[in-house]
Design a protein around this motif. Structure first.
Motif, PDB file in Angstrom:
ATOM      1  N   GLY A  66       0.812  -1.209   0.000  1.00 23.21           N
ATOM      2  CA  GLY A  66       0.000   0.000   0.000  1.00 23.21           C
ATOM      3  C   GLY A  66       0.847   1.261   0.000  1.00 23.21           C
ATOM      4  N   ASP A  67       0.211   2.379   0.294  1.00 24.70           N
ATOM      5  CA  ASP A  67       0.916   3.660   0.342  1.00 24.70           C
ATOM      6  C   ASP A  67       1.910   3.667   1.497  1.00 24.70           C
ATOM      7  OD1 ASP A  67      -0.514   4.866  -1.792  1.00 24.70           O
ATOM      8  OD2 ASP A  67      -2.226   5.130  -0.456  1.00 24.70           O
ATOM      9  N   ALA A  68       3.051   4.288   1.274  1.00 30.12           N
ATOM     10  CA  ALA A  68       4.103   4.330   2.289  1.00 30.12           C
ATOM     11  C   ALA A  68       3.856   5.443   3.297  1.00 30.12           C
ATOM     12  CB  ALA A  68       5.462   4.526   1.626  1.00 30.12           C
ATOM     13  N   ALA A  69       4.348   5.223   4.500  1.00 26.13           N
ATOM     14  CA  ALA A  69       4.404   6.280   5.517  1.00 26.13           C
ATOM     15  C   ALA A  69       5.831   6.820   5.542  1.00 26.13           C
ATOM     16  CB  ALA A  69       4.016   5.730   6.884  1.00 26.13           C
ATOM     17  N   TYR A  70       6.009   8.055   5.977  1.00 21.77           N
ATOM     18  CA  TYR A  70       7.328   8.675   5.937  1.00 21.77           C
ATOM     19  C   TYR A  70       7.681   9.309   7.282  1.00 21.77           C
ATOM     20  CZ  TYR A  70       6.574   8.245   0.904  1.00 21.77           C
ATOM     21  OH  TYR A  70       6.317   7.752  -0.343  1.00 21.77           O
ATOM     22  N   VAL A  71       8.944   9.154   7.639  1.00 18.75           N
ATOM     23  CA  VAL A  71       9.486   9.830   8.812  1.00 18.75           C
ATOM     24  C   VAL A  71      10.570  10.776   8.317  1.00 18.75           C
ATOM     25  CG1 VAL A  71      10.699   9.590  11.010  1.00 18.75           C
ATOM     26  CG2 VAL A  71       9.005   7.878  10.327  1.00 18.75           C
ATOM     27  N   MET A  72      10.471  12.040   8.681  1.00 17.79           N
ATOM     28  CA  MET A  72      11.458  13.039   8.260  1.00 17.79           C
ATOM     29  C   MET A  72      12.180  13.598   9.480  1.00 17.79           C
ATOM     30  SD  MET A  72      12.777  14.815   5.690  1.00 17.79           S
ATOM     31  CE  MET A  72      11.639  15.082   4.323  1.00 17.79           C
ATOM     32  N   LEU A  73      13.515  13.419   9.482  1.00 20.34           N
ATOM     33  CA  LEU A  73      14.348  14.035  10.512  1.00 20.34           C
ATOM     34  C   LEU A  73      14.937  15.313   9.942  1.00 20.34           C
ATOM     35  CD1 LEU A  73      16.390  10.956  11.859  1.00 20.34           C
ATOM     36  CD2 LEU A  73      14.198  11.818  12.659  1.00 20.34           C
ATOM     37  N   SER A  74      14.884  16.387  10.690  1.00 21.92           N
ATOM     38  CA  SER A  74      15.440  17.657  10.237  1.00 21.92           C
ATOM     39  C   SER A  74      16.413  18.188  11.276  1.00 21.92           C
ATOM     40  CB  SER A  74      14.317  18.682  10.005  1.00 21.92           C
ATOM     41  OG  SER A  74      13.395  18.211   9.057  1.00 21.92           O
ATOM     42  N   GLY A  75      17.477  18.800  10.797  1.00 22.95           N
ATOM     43  CA  GLY A  75      18.489  19.353  11.688  1.00 22.95           C
ATOM     44  C   GLY A  75      19.693  19.817  10.891  1.00 22.95           C
ATOM     45  N   LYS A  76      20.785  20.088  11.568  1.00 23.11           N
ATOM     46  CA  LYS A  76      22.009  20.499  10.885  1.00 23.11           C
ATOM     47  C   LYS A  76      22.649  19.297  10.212  1.00 23.11           C
ATOM     48  CE  LYS A  76      22.953  24.373  14.008  1.00 23.11           C
ATOM     49  NZ  LYS A  76      23.922  24.980  14.946  1.00 23.11           N
ATOM     50  N   GLN A  77      23.355  19.566   9.094  1.00 25.47           N
ATOM     51  CA  GLN A  77      23.966  18.470   8.333  1.00 25.47           C
ATOM     52  C   GLN A  77      24.917  17.645   9.189  1.00 25.47           C
ATOM     53  OE1 GLN A  77      27.417  18.678   5.605  1.00 25.47           O
ATOM     54  NE2 GLN A  77      25.909  18.596   3.953  1.00 25.47           N
ATOM     55  N   LYS A  78      25.726  18.312  10.000  1.00 22.87           N
ATOM     56  CA  LYS A  78      26.704  17.586  10.814  1.00 22.87           C
ATOM     57  C   LYS A  78      26.019  16.695  11.849  1.00 22.87           C
ATOM     58  CE  LYS A  78      27.409  21.334  14.199  1.00 22.87           C
ATOM     59  NZ  LYS A  78      28.419  22.219  14.836  1.00 22.87           N
ATOM     60  N   ARG A  79      24.791  17.045  12.228  1.00 24.38           N
ATOM     61  CA  ARG A  79      24.039  16.223  13.175  1.00 24.38           C
ATOM     62  C   ARG A  79      23.355  15.060  12.451  1.00 24.38           C
ATOM     63  NH1 ARG A  79      23.913  15.593  18.570  1.00 24.38           N
ATOM     64  NH2 ARG A  79      24.073  17.866  18.807  1.00 24.38           N
ATOM     65  N   ILE A  80      22.822  15.343  11.255  1.00 25.59           N
ATOM     66  CA  ILE A  80      22.122  14.298  10.501  1.00 25.59           C
ATOM     67  C   ILE A  80      23.094  13.227  10.019  1.00 25.59           C
ATOM     68  CG2 ILE A  80      20.775  13.816   8.421  1.00 25.59           C
ATOM     69  CD1 ILE A  80      19.136  15.189  10.549  1.00 25.59           C
ATOM     70  N   ILE A  81      24.190  13.662   9.380  1.00 32.64           N
ATOM     71  CA  ILE A  81      25.168  12.689   8.861  1.00 32.64           C
ATOM     72  C   ILE A  81      26.191  12.421   9.957  1.00 32.64           C
ATOM     73  CG2 ILE A  81      26.793  12.158   7.009  1.00 32.64           C
ATOM     74  CD1 ILE A  81      25.317  14.133   5.248  1.00 32.64           C
ATOM     75  N   SER A  82      25.815  11.540  10.864  1.00 36.06           N
ATOM     76  CA  SER A  82      26.678  11.226  12.003  1.00 36.06           C
ATOM     77  C   SER A  82      26.428   9.796  12.460  1.00 36.06           C
ATOM     78  CB  SER A  82      26.414  12.190  13.166  1.00 36.06           C
ATOM     79  OG  SER A  82      25.118  11.979  13.693  1.00 36.06           O
ATOM     80  N   HIS A  83      27.368   9.266  13.208  1.00 34.72           N
ATOM     81  CA  HIS A  83      27.264   7.902  13.727  1.00 34.72           C
ATOM     82  C   HIS A  83      26.030   7.754  14.613  1.00 34.72           C
ATOM     83  CE1 HIS A  83      28.330   4.147  15.728  1.00 34.72           C
ATOM     84  NE2 HIS A  83      28.258   4.772  16.888  1.00 34.72           N
ATOM     85  N   ASN A  84      25.779   8.727  15.471  1.00 42.44           N
ATOM     86  CA  ASN A  84      24.658   8.661  16.404  1.00 42.44           C
ATOM     87  C   ASN A  84      23.316   8.604  15.668  1.00 42.44           C
ATOM     88  OD1 ASN A  84      23.492   8.845  19.134  1.00 42.44           O
ATOM     89  ND2 ASN A  84      22.775  10.850  18.451  1.00 42.44           N
ATOM     90  N   THR A  85      23.166   9.429  14.619  1.00 44.49           N
ATOM     91  CA  THR A  85      21.919   9.449  13.861  1.00 44.49           C
ATOM     92  C   THR A  85      21.694   8.126  13.142  1.00 44.49           C
ATOM     93  OG1 THR A  85      22.056  11.838  13.537  1.00 44.49           O
ATOM     94  CG2 THR A  85      20.635  10.612  12.027  1.00 44.49           C
ATOM     95  N   MET A  86      22.748   7.581  12.519  1.00 45.45           N
ATOM     96  CA  MET A  86      22.608   6.318  11.787  1.00 45.45           C
ATOM     97  C   MET A  86      22.245   5.174  12.733  1.00 45.45           C
ATOM     98  SD  MET A  86      22.892   7.368   8.816  1.00 45.45           S
ATOM     99  CE  MET A  86      23.209   9.079   8.382  1.00 45.45           C
TER     100      MET A  86
END
Length: 481
Positions: A66-86
């Motif tokens: 069926g139709d997908a649900a989406y989760v969007m995380l927003s923040g600074k690039q250095k916070r998003i692309i990080s070990h903790n976020t992954m």
């Protein structure tokens, strides 16, 4: 028609208590039907289940979900692309995949883990310039265990040409101190392999210098082969260090690579997680449960205040709509009743002026109870019948009540006043109800099931209102009002 309503009024007067008992019993039965009402906002509300487009959609959803649900995380690039976020994304994906009616999740973590298994990843990494390559190689090695580093060193040595090997040996000798050279000689005399003796003697700093020098000698072809071998040794994405993640996901200019830009929009300031659902998510109750389960999974993942977390997608919207519609319906009924009470109290100057509103509420129970027994769902259209029924019902009740009061003031006999009022106003109201019901039923000509259900519900509603007016007559007659 006057004769029909006159006979009906006399019959009601004669058997008023029986009529009240029957009405009470029917109200209980229809009240049970209220628990059977379902809410629908799926495709079958807007198009006929027999239509080709509906059948094709069902086939698609059965095979692809069926139709997908989406989760969007927003923040600074250095916070998003990080070990903790992954790590957190991997944890959420794992929890979400266990939810009923969720097939899988797609995120930069799952994409990169899949990409690492393919040769395309090594090719993508080899497209960086020399400076970026050196940093990437350094960060790649930093994510390897000592055992993996030793194994890679052996592969590196075996890939060198004779000329490259001679340069490496000369550079190695330049790194060794006199005591280290003596120690290597002793180890070799004791039967230790030359390379093994060298590995045991070199310090960590000297090993890094030797690796960097050796890598600088490699040709592009040799470098790609070594990178491919390193990739196979890499840990999963959620275990990678932040520097390595940034090397992989960002290009030479610090921009998100095109392979990841859809899952890392706005140059890595957002991170998208797609929750792929089954074909069961066309059901609204399923969407409500899915919405609750995904919110619980997000809460258990413990995304902190450094991120703005948003949940979206068609299943989430449908789940939200059901909650909103139910609360809106309750508010709508309460507001409509309050307004009717205010209007009747201020403008309708007769005895027991709110009596008619009580029977309108019973009429609503009948209408929606019949909907439950006939499996007519609540949709955005049918919920609009609530204020219409309240308004029409109150209007009919006020007309009858006012006519009854006029007759009662003339004769001061409630029985005669009821019969006269029913005889005189019955044909007019009855004709109006019949015309309204037929007009509402013309909506059956629509191809949209939602409009057909709206017309049927309104027709049922006005017929129930007519019967409620005469139950009103029963009460007035029975209790000598």
């Amino acid at each position: 028609m006057n004769r029909i309503f006159s006979k009906w009024a006399k019959n009601i007067f004669k058997h008023s208590k029986l009529y009240i008992a029957i009405i009470g019993a029917l109200t209980v039965i229809f009240g049970i039907g209220l628990s059977r009402i379902q809410m629908k906002m799926g495709n079958d509300v807007f198009v006929s289940p027999k239509s080709a487009i509906y059948k094709n959609t069902q086939t698609y959803q059965k095979n692809f979900g069926g139709d997908a649900a989406y989760v969007m995380l927003s923040g600074k690039q250095k916070r998003i692309i990080s070990h903790n976020t992954m790590q957190k994304v991997a944890t959420f994906s794992k929890n979400a995949s266990k939810i009923k009616n969720v097939k899988s999740t797609t995120s930069v973590v799952s994409l990169l883990n899949d990409l690492i298994q393919k040769s395309d990843f090594s090719t993508m990494m080899s497209q960086s310039d020399s400076a970026s390559n050196e940093k990437l190689q350094k960060d790649l090695f930093a994510n390897l265990s000592d055992k993996q580093k030793n194994e890679l060193q052996k592969n590196l040595q075996s890939s060198l040409s004779k000329a490259q090997l001679a340069k490496v040996q000369a550079y190695t000798q330049s790194l060794l101190t006199t005591p280290q050279q003596a120690k290597i000689g002793e180890l070799v005399q004791a039967g230790t392999n030359q390379n093994q003796a060298l590995q045991e003697t070199l310090t960590a700093k000297q090993n890094q210098q030797l690796q960097a020098y050796t890598l600088s000698l490699l040709t592009s072809k040799q470098r790609n082969i070594i990178v491919a071998k390193v990739v196979k040794m890499l840990p999963s994405v959620e275990k990678m260090s932040t520097p390595l993640l940034r090397d992989i996901m960002l290009d030479n200019n610090g921009k998100v690579r095109k392979e990841f830009d859809q899952l890392l929009p706005k140059n890595g300031k957002n991170l998208l997680i797609m929750v792929n659902t089954t074909d069961k998510t066309s059901d609204m109750s399923t969407n409500v449960q899915l919405r609750q389960d995904l919110k619980k999974a997000l809460k258990n993942t413990h995304f902190n205040s450094a991120y703005e977390v948003n949940l979206a997608g068609q299943p989430i919207i449908m789940g939200e709509i059901k909650t909103s519609v139910m609360s809106t319906m309750v508010k709508m009924v309460i507001i409509a009743v309050i307004l009717m009470i205010a209007v009747l109290t201020i403008l309708f100057a007769v005895r027991r002026r709110l009596f008619s509103l009580f029977f309108v509420l019973i009429g609503m129970i009948w209408t929606f109870g019949i909907m439950g027994w006939l499996n007519i769902p609540i949709t955005l259209a049918t919920m609009a019948t609530l204020p219409i029924i309240i308004g029409l019902g109150t209007d009919f009740g006020v007309q009858f009540h006012n006519r009854y009061e006029e007759e009662f003031r003339k004769e001061q006999i409630s029985d005669q006043a009821s019969q006269t009022a029913a005889k005189n106003i019955g044909p007019a109201v009855g004709t109006a109800v019949i015309m309204m019901a037929l007009s509402f039923l013309t909506m059956l000509l629509s191809k949209a099931p939602m409009m057909q259900q709206f017309g049927i519900t309104l027709a049922i509603g006005v017929v129930c209102l007519l019967s409620r007016i005469y139950s009103y007559l029963c009460c007035l007659t029975s209790f000598r009002y």
